[in-house]
Design an enzyme around this catalytic site. Structure first.
Site, PDB file in Angstrom:
ATOM      1  N   ARG A 106      -4.837   3.947 -11.928  1.00  0.00           N
ATOM      2  CA  ARG A 106      -5.183   2.597 -11.473  1.00  0.00           C
ATOM      3  C   ARG A 106      -6.270   1.986 -12.381  1.00  0.00           C
ATOM      4  O   ARG A 106      -6.221   0.815 -12.737  1.00  0.00           O
ATOM      5  CB  ARG A 106      -5.672   2.674 -10.018  1.00  0.00           C
ATOM      6  CG  ARG A 106      -5.907   1.347  -9.361  1.00  0.00           C
ATOM      7  CD  ARG A 106      -5.256   1.267  -7.993  1.00  0.00           C
ATOM      8  NE  ARG A 106      -6.129   1.769  -6.927  1.00  0.00           N
ATOM      9  CZ  ARG A 106      -6.361   1.104  -5.803  1.00  0.00           C
ATOM     10  NH1 ARG A 106      -5.828  -0.085  -5.615  1.00  0.00           N
ATOM     11  NH2 ARG A 106      -7.115   1.625  -4.863  1.00  0.00           N
ATOM     12  N   LYS A 132      -2.144  -9.985  -0.525  1.00  0.00           N
ATOM     13  CA  LYS A 132      -2.645 -10.708  -1.698  1.00  0.00           C
ATOM     14  C   LYS A 132      -1.666 -10.707  -2.883  1.00  0.00           C
ATOM     15  O   LYS A 132      -1.620 -11.662  -3.640  1.00  0.00           O
ATOM     16  CB  LYS A 132      -3.993 -10.145  -2.141  1.00  0.00           C
ATOM     17  CG  LYS A 132      -5.122 -10.474  -1.171  1.00  0.00           C
ATOM     18  CD  LYS A 132      -6.462  -9.985  -1.698  1.00  0.00           C
ATOM     19  CE  LYS A 132      -7.559 -10.318  -0.698  1.00  0.00           C
ATOM     20  NZ  LYS A 132      -8.904 -10.025  -1.202  1.00  0.00           N
ATOM     21  N   GLY A 136     -14.643   0.930  -9.373  1.00  0.00           N
ATOM     22  CA  GLY A 136     -13.456   0.526  -8.633  1.00  0.00           C
ATOM     23  C   GLY A 136     -12.444  -0.167  -9.518  1.00  0.00           C
ATOM     24  O   GLY A 136     -12.781  -0.679 -10.609  1.00  0.00           O
ATOM     25  N   ARG A 154     -11.884   6.617  -9.614  1.00  0.00           N
ATOM     26  CA  ARG A 154     -11.367   7.964  -9.299  1.00  0.00           C
ATOM     27  C   ARG A 154      -9.942   8.119  -9.777  1.00  0.00           C
ATOM     28  O   ARG A 154      -9.587   9.053 -10.474  1.00  0.00           O
ATOM     29  CB  ARG A 154     -11.362   8.183  -7.778  1.00  0.00           C
ATOM     30  CG  ARG A 154     -12.624   8.555  -7.139  1.00  0.00           C
ATOM     31  CD  ARG A 154     -12.387   8.758  -5.663  1.00  0.00           C
ATOM     32  NE  ARG A 154     -11.441   7.809  -5.070  1.00  0.00           N
ATOM     33  CZ  ARG A 154     -11.201   7.661  -3.783  1.00  0.00           C
ATOM     34  NH1 ARG A 154     -11.855   8.417  -2.937  1.00  0.00           N
ATOM     35  NH2 ARG A 154     -10.333   6.787  -3.337  1.00  0.00           N
ATOM     36  N   GLY A 214     -23.173  -8.339  -1.054  1.00  0.00           N
ATOM     37  CA  GLY A 214     -21.788  -8.818  -0.961  1.00  0.00           C
ATOM     38  C   GLY A 214     -21.626 -10.076  -0.114  1.00  0.00           C
ATOM     39  O   GLY A 214     -20.543 -10.671  -0.110  1.00  0.00           O
ATOM     40  N   GLY A 266      -8.251  -4.444  -5.622  1.00  0.00           N
ATOM     41  CA  GLY A 266      -8.128  -5.897  -5.662  1.00  0.00           C
ATOM     42  C   GLY A 266      -9.433  -6.605  -5.993  1.00  0.00           C
ATOM     43  O   GLY A 266      -9.460  -7.525  -6.840  1.00  0.00           O
TER      44      GLY A 266
HETATM   45  P1  NDP Z   1      -8.718  -1.614  -2.603  1.00  0.00           P
HETATM   46  O1  NDP Z   1      -8.202  -0.698  -1.551  1.00  0.00           O
HETATM   47  O2  NDP Z   1      -7.771  -2.453  -3.392  1.00  0.00           O
HETATM   48  O3  NDP Z   1      -9.588  -0.753  -3.656  1.00  0.00           O
HETATM   49  C1  NDP Z   1     -10.532   0.188  -3.216  1.00  0.00           C
HETATM   50  C2  NDP Z   1     -11.287   0.764  -4.415  1.00  0.00           C
HETATM   51  O4  NDP Z   1     -12.328   1.609  -3.903  1.00  0.00           O
HETATM   52  C3  NDP Z   1     -10.427   1.636  -5.325  1.00  0.00           C
HETATM   53  O5  NDP Z   1     -10.836   1.463  -6.651  1.00  0.00           O
HETATM   54  C4  NDP Z   1     -10.756   3.056  -4.839  1.00  0.00           C
HETATM   55  O6  NDP Z   1     -10.621   4.020  -5.850  1.00  0.00           O
HETATM   56  C5  NDP Z   1     -12.226   2.890  -4.525  1.00  0.00           C
HETATM   57  N1  NDP Z   1     -12.727   3.902  -3.613  1.00  0.00           N
HETATM   58  C6  NDP Z   1     -12.439   4.044  -2.284  1.00  0.00           C
HETATM   59  N2  NDP Z   1     -13.102   5.102  -1.774  1.00  0.00           N
HETATM   60  C7  NDP Z   1     -13.812   5.649  -2.803  1.00  0.00           C
HETATM   61  C8  NDP Z   1     -14.694   6.764  -2.922  1.00  0.00           C
HETATM   62  N3  NDP Z   1     -14.996   7.521  -1.863  1.00  0.00           N
HETATM   63  N4  NDP Z   1     -15.273   7.012  -4.116  1.00  0.00           N
HETATM   64  C9  NDP Z   1     -14.988   6.234  -5.202  1.00  0.00           C
HETATM   65  N5  NDP Z   1     -14.146   5.173  -5.159  1.00  0.00           N
HETATM   66  C10 NDP Z   1     -13.573   4.887  -3.978  1.00  0.00           C
HETATM   67  O7  NDP Z   1      -9.790  -2.527  -1.858  1.00  0.00           O
HETATM   68  P2  NDP Z   1     -10.351  -3.959  -2.334  1.00  0.00           P
HETATM   69  O8  NDP Z   1     -10.611  -3.918  -3.792  1.00  0.00           O
HETATM   70  O9  NDP Z   1      -9.539  -5.050  -1.784  1.00  0.00           O
HETATM   71  O10 NDP Z   1     -11.745  -4.002  -1.547  1.00  0.00           O
HETATM   72  C11 NDP Z   1     -12.833  -3.197  -1.950  1.00  0.00           C
HETATM   73  C12 NDP Z   1     -14.057  -3.608  -1.158  1.00  0.00           C
HETATM   74  O11 NDP Z   1     -14.400  -4.941  -1.503  1.00  0.00           O
HETATM   75  C13 NDP Z   1     -13.847  -3.602   0.372  1.00  0.00           C
HETATM   76  O12 NDP Z   1     -14.936  -2.923   0.958  1.00  0.00           O
HETATM   77  C14 NDP Z   1     -13.908  -5.065   0.758  1.00  0.00           C
HETATM   78  O13 NDP Z   1     -14.561  -5.240   2.004  1.00  0.00           O
HETATM   79  C15 NDP Z   1     -14.772  -5.649  -0.353  1.00  0.00           C
HETATM   80  N6  NDP Z   1     -14.502  -7.063  -0.582  1.00  0.00           N
HETATM   81  C16 NDP Z   1     -15.550  -7.912  -0.438  1.00  0.00           C
HETATM   82  C17 NDP Z   1     -15.376  -9.254  -0.625  1.00  0.00           C
HETATM   83  C18 NDP Z   1     -16.539 -10.164  -0.435  1.00  0.00           C
HETATM   84  O14 NDP Z   1     -16.316 -11.380  -0.387  1.00  0.00           O
HETATM   85  N7  NDP Z   1     -17.773  -9.654  -0.379  1.00  0.00           N
HETATM   86  C19 NDP Z   1     -14.065  -9.838  -0.994  1.00  0.00           C
HETATM   87  C20 NDP Z   1     -13.019  -8.846  -1.167  1.00  0.00           C
HETATM   88  C21 NDP Z   1     -13.258  -7.506  -0.954  1.00  0.00           C
HETATM   89  P3  NDP Z   1      -9.191   4.745  -6.157  1.00  0.00           P
HETATM   90  O15 NDP Z   1      -8.387   3.732  -6.930  1.00  0.00           O
HETATM   91  O16 NDP Z   1      -9.588   5.908  -6.954  1.00  0.00           O
HETATM   92  O17 NDP Z   1      -8.594   5.084  -4.817  1.00  0.00           O
END
Ligand code: NDP
Length: 286
Positions: free
Chosen positions: A157, A69, A128, A153, A246, A131
């Site tokens: 970021r 992306k 979060g 967390r 979602g 992306g």
């Molecule tokens: P990224 O990997 O870019 O970001 C993941 C985020 O989740 C980060 O902020 C991370 O925090 C946080 N996170 C992960 N595990 C934990 C935890 N155990 N506790 C707290 N925070 C946590 O992923 P994306 O943003 O691309 O995607 C996120 C979700 O969005 C995915 O599940 C994806 O399937 C969904 N999505 C859904 C869409 C839809 O159309 N419905 C479209 C795009 C995405 P940290 O920075 O602290 O690691």
């Protein structure tokens, strides 16, 4: 003499079972659009070649998913207004011989959100800073939402997203580094999980949020499309909140992509049914 259909697709990695393919092709069939949508496995080092291939073959456009992306931006000819703020593209569109990068994730989320609340003037708590969170936060801010509290967390970021919102959008934003159980403040209007917590197969994972801080009157949304009924949404519904799953975001980002590529406003209900079928959510026929 027959001609090639309009070509569209996605460049992704490790997403062979990408539900978007069936969802978009269901819309093409329903509307009689002579187009195809092909999921292409593209490793990061081949992304530039893949984009050049799409140009050479006259594709109408393509989606990009993780990990492409951000990396795709340098291979495009320009960016739409909000994707240039977000700094990431999930939808490239051929326009007058140029490939322009758009981001339909946040717009898809907002389209779903607008069915239950106008975010303008509403305070937003966002879990979060990845992306999906960036796309949602920027679109919500540009639609007038605010103040926005980013709860993440990884404080670095989270701070990057807060700085982006404060500097490039009209919204005021602040950061809560997520170090212990979070209590949603009483005045929050909209609460959004934009983390990956709860995504299949980790369906029992829980956000570290006090469920009793979710109150009737709040709108609680989750980006997790599979399963659509997450633990957060179940807890929120039990406390009288309005909930949004979602699937709405997934379907609406597809509707917007199809509009960019074909000019057609696709029927979201047809696309949602297809995804529900894929996720095994529909009752079997009697
Ligand atoms: P990224 O990997 O870019 O970001 C993941 C985020 O989740 C980060 O902020 C991370 O925090 C946080 N996170 C992960 N595990 C934990 C935890 N155990 N506790 C707290 N925070 C946590 O992923 P994306 O943003 O691309 O995607 C996120 C979700 O969005 C995915 O599940 C994806 O399937 C969904 N999505 C859904 C869409 C839809 O159309 N419905 C479209 C795009 C995405 P940290 O920075 O602290 O690691």
């Amino acid at each position: 003499m027959s001609f090639l259909s309009l070509l569209t697709g996605s460049f992704s990695q490790g997403a062979a079972d990408n539900p978007t393919v069936a969802m978009i092709e269901a819309a093409y069939r329903h509307h009689g659009i002579d187009a195809r949508y092909v999921n292409c496995e593209v490793p990061p080092e081949a992304l530039g070649d893949a984009v050049r291939g799409a140009r050479a073959m006259g594709w109408a456009g393509f989606n990009c998913s993780i990990p492409h992306k951000v990396a795709v931006v340098e291979h495009l000819d320009g960016l739409g207004d909000s994707s240039s703020v977000i700094g990431a593209v999930n939808c490239a569109v051929a326009r007058d011989g140029r490939l322009i990068g758009e981001n339909t994730d946040g717009q898809g989320f907002l389209t779903a959100l607008w069915t239950v609340i106008d975010p303008a003037g509403g305070s937003l708590v966002l879990f979060g800073a990845g992306g999906a969170a960036r796309a949602i936060a920027v679109e919500a801010a540009l639609a007038g939402a605010g103040p926005i509290t980013v709860v993440n967390r990884d404080a670095g970021r989270g701070a990057e997203l807060v700085e982006l919102l404060n500097e490039r959008t009209p919204a005021e934003a602040d950061l809560v580094p997520w170090q212990s159980t979070y209590r949603v403040p009483e005045g929050a209007d909209i609460v959004v999980n934009a983390t990956s917590v709860g995504l299949f197969p980790d369906v029992d994972a829980r956000l570290d949020v006090d469920p009793d801080s979710l109150r009737a009157g709040m709108v609680v949304a989750d980006v997790i499309p599979n399963p659509p009924r997450t633990a957060l949404l179940a807890a929120a519904e039990a406390r009288g909140c309005t909930v949004l799953d979602g699937l709405g975001m997934l379907v609406n980002q597809g509707v917007i992509s199809i509009r960019h590529w074909t000019g057609v406003d696709a029927d979201a209900a047809v696309m949602r049914r297809k995804v529900e079928e894929l996720f095994g959510l529909l009752d079997p026929p009697a």
